[in-house]
Design a protein around this motif. Structure first.
Motif, PDB file in Angstrom:
ATOM      1  N   SER A 179      20.649   3.842  -7.036  1.00 27.29           N
ATOM      2  CA  SER A 179      21.817   4.283  -6.284  1.00 27.29           C
ATOM      3  C   SER A 179      22.929   3.255  -6.388  1.00 27.29           C
ATOM      4  N   ASP A 180      24.159   3.746  -6.555  1.00 27.61           N
ATOM      5  CA  ASP A 180      25.349   2.913  -6.456  1.00 27.61           C
ATOM      6  C   ASP A 180      25.956   3.140  -5.086  1.00 27.61           C
ATOM      7  N   ILE A 181      26.191   2.053  -4.352  1.00 26.21           N
ATOM      8  CA  ILE A 181      26.706   2.122  -2.986  1.00 26.21           C
ATOM      9  C   ILE A 181      28.029   1.364  -2.943  1.00 26.21           C
ATOM     10  N   ASP A 183       0.787  -1.232   0.000  1.00 28.62           N
ATOM     11  CA  ASP A 183       0.000   0.000   0.000  1.00 28.62           C
ATOM     12  C   ASP A 183       0.815   1.275   0.000  1.00 28.62           C
ATOM     13  N   VAL A 184       2.128   1.199   0.121  1.00 25.45           N
ATOM     14  CA  VAL A 184       2.935   2.409   0.168  1.00 25.45           C
ATOM     15  C   VAL A 184       3.996   2.352  -0.919  1.00 25.45           C
ATOM     16  N   LEU A 185       4.492   3.533  -1.316  1.00 25.37           N
ATOM     17  CA  LEU A 185       5.450   3.624  -2.419  1.00 25.37           C
ATOM     18  C   LEU A 185       6.869   3.470  -1.872  1.00 25.37           C
ATOM     19  N   ARG A 186       7.197   2.243  -1.441  1.00 21.62           N
ATOM     20  CA  ARG A 186       8.508   1.963  -0.865  1.00 21.62           C
ATOM     21  C   ARG A 186       9.198   0.767  -1.535  1.00 21.62           C
ATOM     22  N   ASP A 187       8.709   0.307  -2.676  1.00 21.97           N
ATOM     23  CA  ASP A 187       9.298  -0.875  -3.305  1.00 21.97           C
ATOM     24  C   ASP A 187      10.791  -0.668  -3.525  1.00 21.97           C
ATOM     25  N   THR A 188      11.581  -1.686  -3.135  1.00 21.90           N
ATOM     26  CA  THR A 188      13.038  -1.572  -3.169  1.00 21.90           C
ATOM     27  C   THR A 188      13.640  -2.858  -3.712  1.00 21.90           C
ATOM     28  N   ARG A 237      27.884   7.005  -1.857  1.00 23.75           N
ATOM     29  CA  ARG A 237      26.579   6.748  -2.459  1.00 23.75           C
ATOM     30  C   ARG A 237      26.364   7.739  -3.581  1.00 23.75           C
ATOM     31  N   ASP A 238      25.948   7.223  -4.755  1.00 24.24           N
ATOM     32  CA  ASP A 238      25.750   8.050  -5.939  1.00 24.24           C
ATOM     33  C   ASP A 238      24.389   7.731  -6.535  1.00 24.24           C
ATOM     34  N   ASN A 239      23.495   8.740  -6.570  1.00 19.19           N
ATOM     35  CA  ASN A 239      22.149   8.570  -7.108  1.00 19.19           C
ATOM     36  C   ASN A 239      22.076   9.108  -8.538  1.00 19.19           C
ATOM     37  N   ASP A 240      21.243   8.448  -9.371  1.00 19.84           N
ATOM     38  CA  ASP A 240      21.120   8.886 -10.762  1.00 19.84           C
ATOM     39  C   ASP A 240      19.983   9.875 -10.983  1.00 19.84           C
ATOM     40  N   GLN A 271      21.169  -0.285  -5.683  1.00 16.71           N
ATOM     41  CA  GLN A 271      19.860  -0.280  -5.043  1.00 16.71           C
ATOM     42  C   GLN A 271      18.901   0.573  -5.855  1.00 16.71           C
ATOM     43  N   GLU A 272      17.707   0.038  -6.096  1.00 16.97           N
ATOM     44  CA  GLU A 272      16.707   0.734  -6.911  1.00 16.97           C
ATOM     45  C   GLU A 272      15.415   0.911  -6.112  1.00 16.97           C
ATOM     46  N   TYR A 273      14.965   2.161  -6.030  1.00 21.77           N
ATOM     47  CA  TYR A 273      13.665   2.492  -5.448  1.00 21.77           C
ATOM     48  C   TYR A 273      12.717   2.708  -6.628  1.00 21.77           C
ATOM     49  N   THR A 274      11.993   1.663  -6.975  1.00 22.18           N
ATOM     50  CA  THR A 274      11.265   1.655  -8.243  1.00 22.18           C
ATOM     51  C   THR A 274      10.144   2.686  -8.278  1.00 22.18           C
ATOM     52  N   ASP A 275       9.497   2.947  -7.142  1.00 14.77           N
ATOM     53  CA  ASP A 275       8.385   3.899  -7.139  1.00 14.77           C
ATOM     54  C   ASP A 275       8.848   5.342  -7.261  1.00 14.77           C
TER      55      ASP A 275
END
Length: 431
Positions: free
Chosen positions: A376-378, A334-339, A404-407, A367-371
Motif C-alpha cells: 500500500s502507498d499511503i 503464529d498469525v499471518l500479520r507480518d507487516t 491509500r492505494d493498494n496494488d 506499507q507491505e503486508y507480506t503474508d
C-alpha cells in the motif's frame, strides 16, 4: 465504552489528587473547551459509495503539570464527542491522552510511579480506518520502587509494576505483573550504567489467548552532555506461552540519541528490536490535526518488533522544520500479520505574526503486508492556521488530504482518498 474504562478514570483521578501540592498555585491546571466542525468527502474511507458529511466534535482538553522535590506530574487528556450528520455511523465519545505521576514517597528509599495512556487506532490496519474499524486502547501501570544505597552513589532497586490493558471493542483485556531487579552504577552526574533483570507475566482475559511469561536480562547505559544525550539498552529476552504455543527467545536492543549539532540544528535517532505482544503505537496518546496512527489493536499475539526513526529539526527564521524517516518490521510468530513499513515525515511550524501560526504536515509511507501479498502507498498532508483572538479565545481553520492505494486487486475495497476541512473555536476555561 464508559463501563469498560472505569478503572482508567479512577487511575486518572489518583494521578491528579495524589499530586496535589500543599500550595495549589504550584499545580498548573489548564482546561479548554472546543467546538469543532469537520466536513469530509469520505467519512467511511471507501473507494465507492463515498459519504460526504459534516462531523461535529465538541470537546474538552485537560492538562496538569507539577514538578517539585517529591512530586512530578504530567497529564494531558482530550475528550471528543463525534456527531455524524448522515447517521451512517453511531455517534461516539473518544478519550485519548497520557498521564504520568512520580512520587518520592520516602526520599532515598521508596518511589511510586503511575503511567496511563489512551490511544485511538484502527482495529485492523490492513483495512481503511473507517469509524467502525477504530477503537481506543488503554494501558495503565502502577507500582513502587525500593532503593538501597550500597556503595558510594550506587543503588540496588527493586521495582514492581501492576498493569491493566483495556480494548474498547475487541477481546484484548489483560493484566500484567512486572518485577525488576536493578543495580544502578552512578559513575558520574552525566554517566549511568544499569544492570537489570525483568520478569513479566501477561494474563489475558480471553481464555483462548495464551498467557505470556518473559525473562529479560539487559544492560542500560545512559550518557548526557550539553550537546549530546543518548541511551543504549542491550540484552536477551526469553518468552514462554501457555496453551502449547511456541516459545520465543531473541536479543533485545534499544538506542536513543539526541544531538544538538548547532544552535538551530539538532538530530534525533531511535532504533530498537524487541519481542512484544502489543504495538508501541498503542501507547501514543492523543494525535494532532494531520496525524493518523496505524496499528493492529485486535491481537493477543507476540511478534519480533524492529523499528527505526531518525531525522533532524531545523529552525530557519520564524519556521521550525522536522524531517524524519520511519521504518518498522513486525514479524509475528503464529498469525499471518507480518507487516513492513517505510516512509518519510515532514512537519513545519511558522509564526506568521504575533497572534497567528501555521502548521503543515506531510507524510508518505509504503506499507507491505507480506503474508497477504499486499503493498500500500499511503499519502497525507495537512495545513492548519491558528489565530489567537484574546487571552482565552482562539480560532483555527485547516484542510487535510489522506489517500491509500493498494496494488492487490483483492484489497481494492480498502483503497480510498479523503479531503477534510475543519474550523474550530477554543476557549480557555482554566489557565
Amino acid at each position: 465504552m464508559f463501563g469498560q474504562t472505569t478503572m482508567q478514570w479512577r487511575v486518572l483521578g489518583l494521578i491528579l489528587v495524589a499530586a496535589m501540592p500543599t500550595s495549589v498555585s504550584a499545580l498548573d491546571i489548564k482546561l479548554d473547551a472546543r467546538a469543532e466542525s469537520e466536513y469530509t468527502t469520505n467519512s467511511a474511507r471507501t473507494n465507492s459509495d463515498e459519504i460526504e458529511e459534516w462531523v461535529f466534535k465538541p470537546g474538552l482538553f485537560l492538562s496538569a503539570k507539577h514538578e517539585s522535590a517529591g512530586v512530578e506530574l504530567d497529564a494531558d487528556y482530550r475528550f471528543h464527542r463525534r456527531i455524524y450528520q448522515q447517521d451512517a455511523f453511531d455517534d461516539e465519545s473518544i478519550v485519548t491522552g497520557t498521564g504520568r505521576l512520580f512520587l518520592n514517597a520516602v526520599p532515598g528509599l521508596l518511589d511510586f510511579t503511575v503511567t496511563n495512556s489512551r490511544t485511538e487506532t484502527p482495529i485492523r490496519s490492513i483495512n481503511s480506518a473507517s469509524p467502525d474499524n477504530r477503537q481506543e486502547t488503554a494501558n495503565t501501570q502502577a507500582g513502587p520502587t525500593l532503593k538501597f544505597r550500597v556503595r558510594g552513589k550506587d543503588e540496588i532497586q527493586v521495582q514492581y509494576l501492576y498493569g491493566n490493558r483495556i480494548s474498547e471493542r475487541t477481546d484484548n483485556n489483560a493484566d500484567s505483573h512486572t518485577a525488576i531487579l536493578r543495580y544502578v552504577l552512578n559513575s558520574s552526574a552525566s554517566n549511568r550504567l544499569n544492570f537489570e533483570v525483568i520478569q513479566q507475566e501477561v494474563q489475558f482475559q480471553n481464555p483462548i489467548a495464551p498467557d505470556i511469561e518473559s525473562t529479560t536480562g539487559q544492560v542500560r547505559w545512559e550518557r548526557s552532555s550539553d550537546t549530546l544525550n543518548w541511551s543504549l539498552i542491550a540484552g536477551y529476552k526469553e518468552t514462554q506461552r501457555t496453551l502449547s504455543r511456541s516459545d520465543v527467545d531473541a536479543p533485545v536492543i534499544n538506542l536513543e540519541m539526541q544531538w544538538q549539532a548547532a544552535p538551530n540544528t539538532s538530530f534525533f535517532l531511535e532504533a530498537s528490536r524487541d519481542v512484544r505482544d502489543q504495538s508501541e503505537v498503542l501507547g501514543f496518546g492523543s494525535t494532532e490535526f494531520g496525524q493518523r496512527l496505524r496499528a493492529d489493536s485486535d491481537l493477543n499475539e507476540i511478534f519480533t518488533d524492529t523499528r527505526f526513526f531518525g531525522g533532524l529539526t531545523q529552525k530557519i527564521g520564524h519556521t521550525n522544520f522536522t524531517l524524519g524517516f520511519l521504518a518498522y518490521d513486525e514479524d509475528y510468530e503464529d498469525v499471518l500479520r507480518d507487516t513492513e513499513l517505510a516512509g518519510v515525515i515532514l512537519n513545519a511550524n511558522r509564526r506568521l505574526n504575533r497572534l497567528t501560526t501555521l502548521d503543515v504536515r506531510m507524510r508518505y509511507f509504503k506499507q507491505e503486508y507480506t503474508d497477504q501479498d499486499l503493498e500500500s502507498d499511503i499519502l497525507g498532508g495537512s495545513a492548519l492556521v491558528t489565530r489567537r483572538m484574546s487571552r482565552r479565545l482562539s480560532i483555527a481553520a485547516g484542510v487535510y488530504y489522506d489517500e491509500r492505494d493498494n496494488d492487490n486487486p483483492f484489497f481494492q475495497a480498502s483503497n480510498y482518498d479523503e479531503w477534510l476541512a475543519t474550523i474550530r473555536v477554543d476557549y480557555k476555561l482554566l489557565q
